[in-house]
Scaffold this motif. Structure first.
Motif, PDB file in Angstrom:
ATOM      1  N   ASN A  23      -0.392   9.354  25.345  1.00 58.12           N
ATOM      2  CA  ASN A  23      -1.043   9.543  26.631  1.00 58.12           C
ATOM      3  C   ASN A  23      -0.796  11.010  27.011  1.00 58.12           C
ATOM      4  O   ASN A  23      -0.185  11.750  26.229  1.00 58.12           O
ATOM      5  N   GLU A  24      -1.241  11.447  28.163  1.00 61.17           N
ATOM      6  CA  GLU A  24      -1.099  12.864  28.527  1.00 61.17           C
ATOM      7  C   GLU A  24       0.361  13.313  28.587  1.00 61.17           C
ATOM      8  O   GLU A  24       0.708  14.412  28.152  1.00 61.17           O
ATOM      9  N   GLU A  25       1.246  12.452  29.104  1.00 61.55           N
ATOM     10  CA  GLU A  25       2.657  12.824  29.227  1.00 61.55           C
ATOM     11  C   GLU A  25       3.327  12.950  27.864  1.00 61.55           C
ATOM     12  O   GLU A  25       4.088  13.896  27.626  1.00 61.55           O
ATOM     13  N   THR A  26       3.049  12.002  26.964  1.00 64.79           N
ATOM     14  CA  THR A  26       3.687  12.075  25.644  1.00 64.79           C
ATOM     15  C   THR A  26       3.100  13.208  24.810  1.00 64.79           C
ATOM     16  O   THR A  26       3.813  13.825  24.019  1.00 64.79           O
ATOM     17  N   LYS A  27       1.823  13.511  24.985  1.00 64.87           N
ATOM     18  CA  LYS A  27       1.235  14.664  24.290  1.00 64.87           C
ATOM     19  C   LYS A  27       1.990  15.937  24.670  1.00 64.87           C
ATOM     20  O   LYS A  27       2.361  16.738  23.816  1.00 64.87           O
ATOM     21  N   GLU A  28       2.182  16.121  25.975  1.00 58.77           N
ATOM     22  CA  GLU A  28       2.866  17.321  26.466  1.00 58.77           C
ATOM     23  C   GLU A  28       4.313  17.371  25.980  1.00 58.77           C
ATOM     24  O   GLU A  28       4.795  18.422  25.531  1.00 58.77           O
ATOM     25  N   ALA A  29       5.013  16.251  26.033  1.00 60.89           N
ATOM     26  CA  ALA A  29       6.407  16.212  25.616  1.00 60.89           C
ATOM     27  C   ALA A  29       6.555  16.482  24.122  1.00 60.89           C
ATOM     28  O   ALA A  29       7.379  17.304  23.698  1.00 60.89           O
TER      29      ALA A  29
END
Length: 142
Positions: A120-126
């Motif tokens: 998701n967007e958060e895991t992509k960034e992390a």
């Protein structure tokens, strides 16, 4: 090397019990919170090194691949094979070894094969913050 049932050379992976029932999002959170692996020295090029960067990835299996095969931004190996391409006849081991034979699957996963579906967007960034150089050098995208 490691296995879920402990029958491999080195038994269960050190983080197996921590991660086995977790979602992908929870696994990423644990990595960022320094909850995976343990601190120890690793060997690289015949010399012992302390893991310095990233400090929160304490087990050598979590360290970005560029740590092992790059000198700064320069890849120091002649041929890279992505895990998902290992059996591919044109870019995988069959092409490198010139066997024409696929690599047999010994521990096939029942999970979705497309890594993009886990993000998701958060895991992509992390994950991008941890593995930025690997993503660039191995031409991954989300």
């Amino acid at each position: 090397y490691h296995s879920a049932d402990g029958d491999a050379i080195h038994g269960k992976h050190l983080d197996y019990e921590t991660l086995k029932d977790k979602s992908f999002e929870e696994c990423v959170e644990l990595a960022l919170a320094s909850k995976l692996g343990f601190k120890y020295n690793i060997h690289k090029n015949g010399l012992m090194h302390h893991i310095v960067r990233p400090q929160f990835l304490k087990h050598q299996g979590w360290i970005p691949q560029c740590y092992w095969i790059c000198d700064k931004d320069r890849v120091m190996v002649d041929h890279l094979i992505k895990q998902e391409d290992i059996s591919h006849p044109e870019v995988g081991l069959p092409s490198v070894l010139d066997t024409g034979q696929p690599v047999p699957e010994t521990n096939p996963s029942t999970r979705n094969k497309n890594y993009r579906d886990y993000y998701n967007e958060e895991t992509k960034e992390a994950v991008a913050s941890i593995y930025e150089q690997d993503i660039r050098n191995f031409e991954y995208d989300f």
